[in-house]
Design a protein around this motif. Structure first.
Motif, PDB file in Angstrom:
ATOM      1  N   ASN A  88     -25.157   8.415   9.131  1.00 34.73           N
ATOM      2  CA  ASN A  88     -26.239   8.965   8.310  1.00 34.73           C
ATOM      3  C   ASN A  88     -25.955   8.827   6.814  1.00 34.73           C
ATOM      4  O   ASN A  88     -26.560   9.522   5.992  1.00 34.73           O
ATOM      5  N   ASN A  89     -25.015   7.925   6.469  1.00 30.99           N
ATOM      6  CA  ASN A  89     -24.703   7.592   5.070  1.00 30.99           C
ATOM      7  C   ASN A  89     -24.282   8.807   4.249  1.00 30.99           C
ATOM      8  O   ASN A  89     -24.585   8.907   3.053  1.00 30.99           O
ATOM      9  N   ILE A  90     -23.592   9.750   4.910  1.00 30.21           N
ATOM     10  CA  ILE A  90     -23.083  10.923   4.203  1.00 30.21           C
ATOM     11  C   ILE A  90     -21.607  10.741   3.877  1.00 30.21           C
ATOM     12  O   ILE A  90     -21.161  11.050   2.785  1.00 30.21           O
ATOM     13  N   TRP A  91     -20.862  10.185   4.815  1.00 31.72           N
ATOM     14  CA  TRP A  91     -19.435   9.938   4.602  1.00 31.72           C
ATOM     15  C   TRP A  91     -19.287   8.547   4.000  1.00 31.72           C
ATOM     16  O   TRP A  91     -19.256   7.550   4.700  1.00 31.72           O
ATOM     17  N   THR A  92     -19.198   8.490   2.682  1.00 31.30           N
ATOM     18  CA  THR A  92     -19.195   7.199   1.989  1.00 31.30           C
ATOM     19  C   THR A  92     -17.929   6.960   1.186  1.00 31.30           C
ATOM     20  O   THR A  92     -17.863   6.035   0.379  1.00 31.30           O
ATOM     21  N   GLY A  93     -16.906   7.784   1.384  1.00 32.64           N
ATOM     22  CA  GLY A  93     -15.667   7.623   0.636  1.00 32.64           C
ATOM     23  C   GLY A  93     -14.679   8.698   1.016  1.00 32.64           C
ATOM     24  O   GLY A  93     -14.805   9.348   2.061  1.00 32.64           O
ATOM     25  N   TYR A  94     -13.681   8.902   0.163  1.00 36.57           N
ATOM     26  CA  TYR A  94     -12.687   9.930   0.421  1.00 36.57           C
ATOM     27  C   TYR A  94     -13.375  11.295   0.394  1.00 36.57           C
ATOM     28  O   TYR A  94     -14.115  11.601  -0.545  1.00 36.57           O
ATOM     29  N   PRO A  95     -13.150  12.142   1.417  1.00 29.51           N
ATOM     30  CA  PRO A  95     -13.944  13.372   1.551  1.00 29.51           C
ATOM     31  C   PRO A  95     -13.909  14.305   0.352  1.00 29.51           C
ATOM     32  O   PRO A  95     -14.934  14.860  -0.040  1.00 29.51           O
ATOM     33  N   MET A  96     -12.736  14.491  -0.268  1.00 30.61           N
ATOM     34  CA  MET A  96     -12.652  15.440  -1.375  1.00 30.61           C
ATOM     35  C   MET A  96     -13.357  14.941  -2.630  1.00 30.61           C
ATOM     36  O   MET A  96     -13.601  15.718  -3.546  1.00 30.61           O
ATOM     37  N   SER A  97     -13.676  13.641  -2.667  1.00 36.23           N
ATOM     38  CA  SER A  97     -14.375  13.103  -3.835  1.00 36.23           C
ATOM     39  C   SER A  97     -15.885  13.051  -3.640  1.00 36.23           C
ATOM     40  O   SER A  97     -16.626  12.746  -4.576  1.00 36.23           O
ATOM     41  N   LEU A  98     -16.351  13.381  -2.423  1.00 35.30           N
ATOM     42  CA  LEU A  98     -17.783  13.308  -2.143  1.00 35.30           C
ATOM     43  C   LEU A  98     -18.525  14.458  -2.815  1.00 35.30           C
ATOM     44  O   LEU A  98     -18.049  15.586  -2.851  1.00 35.30           O
ATOM     45  N   ALA A  99     -19.695  14.153  -3.337  1.00 33.97           N
ATOM     46  CA  ALA A  99     -20.584  15.165  -3.913  1.00 33.97           C
ATOM     47  C   ALA A  99     -21.922  15.037  -3.197  1.00 33.97           C
ATOM     48  O   ALA A  99     -22.743  14.180  -3.526  1.00 33.97           O
ATOM     49  N   LEU A 100     -22.126  15.886  -2.193  1.00 35.53           N
ATOM     50  CA  LEU A 100     -23.351  15.812  -1.397  1.00 35.53           C
ATOM     51  C   LEU A 100     -24.502  16.496  -2.119  1.00 35.53           C
ATOM     52  O   LEU A 100     -24.312  17.424  -2.904  1.00 35.53           O
ATOM     53  N   THR A 101     -25.700  16.048  -1.817  1.00 35.60           N
ATOM     54  CA  THR A 101     -26.895  16.659  -2.385  1.00 35.60           C
ATOM     55  C   THR A 101     -27.321  17.859  -1.537  1.00 35.60           C
ATOM     56  O   THR A 101     -26.863  18.033  -0.399  1.00 35.60           O
ATOM     57  N   ALA A 102     -28.235  18.655  -2.095  1.00 31.27           N
ATOM     58  CA  ALA A 102     -28.778  19.784  -1.335  1.00 31.27           C
ATOM     59  C   ALA A 102     -29.483  19.286  -0.080  1.00 31.27           C
ATOM     60  O   ALA A 102     -29.414  19.922   0.980  1.00 31.27           O
ATOM     61  N   GLY A 103     -30.148  18.135  -0.171  1.00 33.97           N
ATOM     62  CA  GLY A 103     -30.833  17.569   0.986  1.00 33.97           C
ATOM     63  C   GLY A 103     -29.863  17.172   2.082  1.00 33.97           C
ATOM     64  O   GLY A 103     -30.127  17.396   3.277  1.00 33.97           O
ATOM     65  N   GLN A 104     -28.737  16.585   1.708  1.00 34.05           N
ATOM     66  CA  GLN A 104     -27.723  16.220   2.703  1.00 34.05           C
ATOM     67  C   GLN A 104     -27.113  17.461   3.341  1.00 34.05           C
ATOM     68  O   GLN A 104     -26.821  17.482   4.543  1.00 34.05           O
ATOM     69  N   PHE A 105     -26.909  18.495   2.537  1.00 30.63           N
ATOM     70  CA  PHE A 105     -26.384  19.752   3.059  1.00 30.63           C
ATOM     71  C   PHE A 105     -27.335  20.331   4.105  1.00 30.63           C
ATOM     72  O   PHE A 105     -26.909  20.729   5.202  1.00 30.63           O
TER      73      PHE A 105
END
Length: 364
Positions: free
Chosen positions: A330-347
């Motif tokens: 679902n294109n949410i995990w796009t890199g190292y987890p601690m560097s990810l900044a998810l949007t409110a929509g993804q949350f």
């Protein structure tokens, strides 16, 4: 600690346990109230249940809720509160022997989760002012005194329409819809399962309460990242990192829970202490899975050491946890987890996948 909360019929609870003596003394009966003993026996005859924490055959905590009470709240010093469907905490008591073990915090968390799930606007209880620790806990978690009832008890009420989102404890268990960024915090499965005991349970109330809540709602994560973008007040998804050797890591590594970050403290940076060890230990308190020796080892050996305090806002439960494969697809995990900044929509999308009603968690 071997105790746990569980649902138990009043008829199977020993009212002669010394635990109940103070309740009997506080509520002997009056022209405007029933005695505690009379009320207890009536509930037993009705087949009602309560949440009870027991250890070694002794009652340590007792909680009873009434969902959907639709009565006016009569006050002696202010106008009565009009009838409205509410959740009423009819009884909440934690034994003195569990002081500083945060069972009260965990118990209140259980009641507030059930209030959230009821979708009712208000939750309230009455308490005598002499119960200072309970009053302090209620105020910490956003209850407001709205007056004094006819039995000279203070009436404490919390409304989902009047939440202070500047303070995660006062807003608990609701998240502001003004969130901008959501983070992911990976935790190895061994530490995760100790810190987040609810998160591997089936998503039913019966399962929710059949565990120890002695460690409360606040958790402390301790790590050694060189650069950590986490900020106080941000939601964070807890990612249980599978470290076993059976099966696919992509299916067994899962998001189980969501928290709000309440504190981020750099303890050491570039091999230099910012806080003394004793200060570090006070910040950790009793919210960490690590022993004193383990904490000392981390403090002495890690060049960078960061403490993150988390407020445990909710969990998905077994069968609902969101695995890495789904996140990647679902294109949410796009890199190292601690560097990810998810949007409110993804949350929101992740909450929905975890069978959480996002609209009942993220509110105005």
């Amino acid at each position: 600690m071997g105790g746990k909360f569980e649902r138990k019929r009043f008829a199977n609870i020993d009212i002669n346990d010394p635990f109940f003596d103070s309740l009997k003394a506080d509520y002997p009966g009056s022209p405007v109230t029933k005695s505690f003993a009379q009320w207890f026996h009536e509930k037993a005859a009705e087949g009602k249940e309560a949440l009870v924490f027991e250890e070694n055959g002794r009652v340590g905590a007792f909680i009873n809720l009434k969902i959907g009470e639709n009565e006016s709240i009569k006050l002696k010093d202010k106008d009565d509160l009009r009838p409205l469907p509410r959740v009423k905490i009819t009884t909440i008591k934690i034994d003195d022997r569990y002081k500083k073990q945060r069972i009260g915090e965990g118990a209140l968390g259980l009641t507030l989760w059930e209030w959230r799930d009821s979708k009712l606007d208000e939750i309230y209880l009455t308490v005598f002012a002499k119960h200072v620790e309970l009053v302090n806990l209620l105020e910490k978690y956003g209850f407001v005194c709205v007056g004094t009832n006819l039995n000279n008890e203070k009436v404490y009420l919390k409304s989902r329409k009047r939440l202070d989102f500047k303070d995660p404890c006062k807003a608990f268990p609701f998240i502001s819809n003004n969130i901008q960024t959501v983070r992911i915090l990976p935790i190895d499965m061994g530490y995760h399962d100790t810190m987040f005991a609810y998160s591997e349970l089936a998503n039913t109330l019966q399962e929710k309460v059949n565990i120890s809540v002695a460690n409360g709602l606040k958790k402390v994560y301790i790590g050694n990242p060189t650069n950590l973008p986490f900020r106080e007040g941000e939601p964070v998804l807890i990612y249980r990192k599978y470290t076993g050797n059976v099966g696919s890591h992509g299916f067994k590594s899962v998001i189980t829970s969501y928290c709000i970050i309440t504190k981020v403290v750099k303890i050491r940076k570039n091999n230099k202490p910012i806080y003394r060890f004793d200060q570090f230990i006070r910040l950790v308190g009793n919210k960490s899975v690590f022993s004193l020796d383990e904490l000392r080892k981390k403090y002495e050996e890690l060049s960078n050491l960061t403490l993150i305090e988390l407020l445990y806002y909710g969990y998905f439960g077994a069968g609902n946890n969101v695995n890495w494969i789904w996140l990647k697809n679902n294109n949410i995990w796009t890199g190292y987890p601690m560097s990810l900044a998810l949007t409110a929509g993804q949350f929101r999308k992740i909450l929905q996948e975890g069978k959480i009603n996002a609209d009942n968690v993220i509110i105005n």
